[in-house]
Design an enzyme around this catalytic site. Structure first.
Site, PDB file in Angstrom:
ATOM      1  CG  ASN A 199      26.097  56.747  21.083  1.00 35.63           C
ATOM      2  OD1 ASN A 199      26.098  57.925  20.785  1.00 35.63           O
ATOM      3  ND2 ASN A 199      26.785  55.840  20.410  1.00 35.63           N
ATOM      4  CG  ASN A 215      34.625  54.749  38.140  1.00 33.11           C
ATOM      5  OD1 ASN A 215      35.051  53.742  38.697  1.00 33.11           O
ATOM      6  ND2 ASN A 215      33.593  55.440  38.611  1.00 33.11           N
ATOM      7  CD  GLU A 227      33.624  49.096  12.852  1.00 33.65           C
ATOM      8  OE1 GLU A 227      34.525  48.854  13.674  1.00 33.65           O
ATOM      9  OE2 GLU A 227      32.774  49.984  13.013  1.00 33.65           O
ATOM     10  CB  THR A 275      26.784  59.531  30.045  1.00 32.43           C
ATOM     11  OG1 THR A 275      26.171  58.676  31.010  1.00 32.43           O
ATOM     12  CG2 THR A 275      26.265  59.189  28.661  1.00 32.43           C
ATOM     13  CB  SER A 313      34.438  40.623  30.143  1.00 39.31           C
ATOM     14  OG  SER A 313      34.515  41.958  30.573  1.00 39.31           O
ATOM     15  CE1 TYR A 327      28.313  47.709  27.249  1.00 35.60           C
ATOM     16  CE2 TYR A 327      28.876  45.389  27.086  1.00 35.60           C
ATOM     17  CZ  TYR A 327      28.099  46.462  26.696  1.00 35.60           C
ATOM     18  OH  TYR A 327      27.118  46.292  25.746  1.00 35.60           O
ATOM     19  CB  CYS A 329      27.677  52.456  21.389  1.00 40.30           C
ATOM     20  SG  CYS A 329      26.285  52.696  20.278  1.00 40.30           S
ATOM     21  CG  HIS A 330      29.254  49.387  16.177  1.00 34.22           C
ATOM     22  ND1 HIS A 330      29.201  50.751  15.935  1.00 34.22           N
ATOM     23  CD2 HIS A 330      30.308  48.909  15.464  1.00 34.22           C
ATOM     24  CE1 HIS A 330      30.174  51.073  15.095  1.00 34.22           C
ATOM     25  NE2 HIS A 330      30.861  49.979  14.798  1.00 34.22           N
ATOM     26  CB  CYS A 361      18.981  74.482  17.004  1.00 32.44           C
ATOM     27  SG  CYS A 361      18.550  73.101  18.038  1.00 32.44           S
ATOM     28  CG  HIS A 392      23.571  71.546  18.975  1.00 28.62           C
ATOM     29  ND1 HIS A 392      22.371  72.104  18.638  1.00 28.62           N
ATOM     30  CD2 HIS A 392      24.051  72.300  19.991  1.00 28.62           C
ATOM     31  CE1 HIS A 392      22.131  73.151  19.401  1.00 28.62           C
ATOM     32  NE2 HIS A 392      23.134  73.279  20.236  1.00 28.62           N
ATOM     33  CG  HIS A 448      19.732  67.801  17.115  1.00 27.45           C
ATOM     34  ND1 HIS A 448      18.577  68.477  17.363  1.00 27.45           N
ATOM     35  CD2 HIS A 448      20.655  68.766  16.875  1.00 27.45           C
ATOM     36  CE1 HIS A 448      18.779  69.788  17.275  1.00 27.45           C
ATOM     37  NE2 HIS A 448      20.039  69.972  16.981  1.00 27.45           N
ATOM     38  NE  ARG A 469      25.402  46.323  37.216  1.00 29.77           N
ATOM     39  CZ  ARG A 469      24.582  45.310  37.372  1.00 29.77           C
ATOM     40  NH1 ARG A 469      23.295  45.498  37.313  1.00 29.77           N
ATOM     41  NH2 ARG A 469      25.042  44.119  37.584  1.00 29.77           N
TER      42      ARG A 469
END
Length: 197
Positions: free
Chosen positions: A153, A139, A188, A111, A167, A130, A161-162, A18, A101, A42, A144
């Site tokens: 990410n 799982n 947000e 992941t 906990s 988490y 991921c933000h 690419c 991609h 990417h 961790r």
């Protein structure tokens, strides 16, 4: 900006070379460097924030400051999505999600499963621990490993991921720095409250 050949990346259609293109979006949180090809995104590179932007909520504006001349369709979709995220968040739900991609998102792994679960299940204005995300991804003992998935990410903000916090309620670490994570969470929350009225 000039294109360059990226290493071979597995795609759903098989092996492909690419031509990677770049665009820089000036956003309320600074310059986001976005790379992608004709197949998909990417990476989104976040700026490191040393201080919170002032008045960004009321004057949020986005503009392309580099790379506009050679944009691929996934880059155009990404820019439209990010501009909506910062300026008119309610629109993101109706916009097409750009294709991805990146090798990490192509191969079957924990992941990849965590990132897709996060994208699909944790909505705008929500937060998840988490541990909760590990449970959602199948799982519950892998909190961790979820942290590792967040660190790797390649497409932050779009893959949110933000929204993954400790906990204890603490925000936890973030690739763009804790100030950026706190700003995104606050943005947000504020936008979700506005939509509720």
């Amino acid at each position: 900006m000039a294109s360059r050949l990226a290493p071979k990346v597995n795609s759903r259609q098989g092996e492909s070379q690419c031509k990677e293109k770049y665009v820089v979006l000036l956003s309320p949180v600074g310059k986001l460097k976005i790379s992608g090809c004709e197949v998909g995104l990417h990476e989104i590179k976040l700026p490191k924030m040393s201080m919170l932007p002032s008045g960004a909520e009321s004057s949020a504006a986005c503009k392309v400051c580099e790379g506009m001349e050679e944009m691929t369709e996934p880059l155009k979709q990404c820019l439209e999505w990010l501009c909506a995220y910062f300026c008119e968040p309610a629109r993101t739900a109706s916009l097409p999600m750009p294709a991805f991609h990146h090798p990490l998102l192509q191969r079957d792994s924990f992941t990849q499963r965590v990132l897709w679960t996060l994208l699909r299940d944790v909505k705008f204005g929500e937060a998840v621990s988490y541990k909760q995300l590990a449970d959602l991804a199948g799982n519950g003992r892998a909190a961790r490993a979820v942290g590792g998935a967040m660190r790797s990410n390649p497409i932050p903000i779009i893959i949110p991921c933000h929204r993954v916090i400790c906990s204890s309620g603490q925000s936890g670490n973030y690739a763009g720095g804790n100030l950026l994570k706190e700003w995104l969470l606050s943005h947000e929350k504020l936008q979700k409250e506005k939509l509720a009225y």
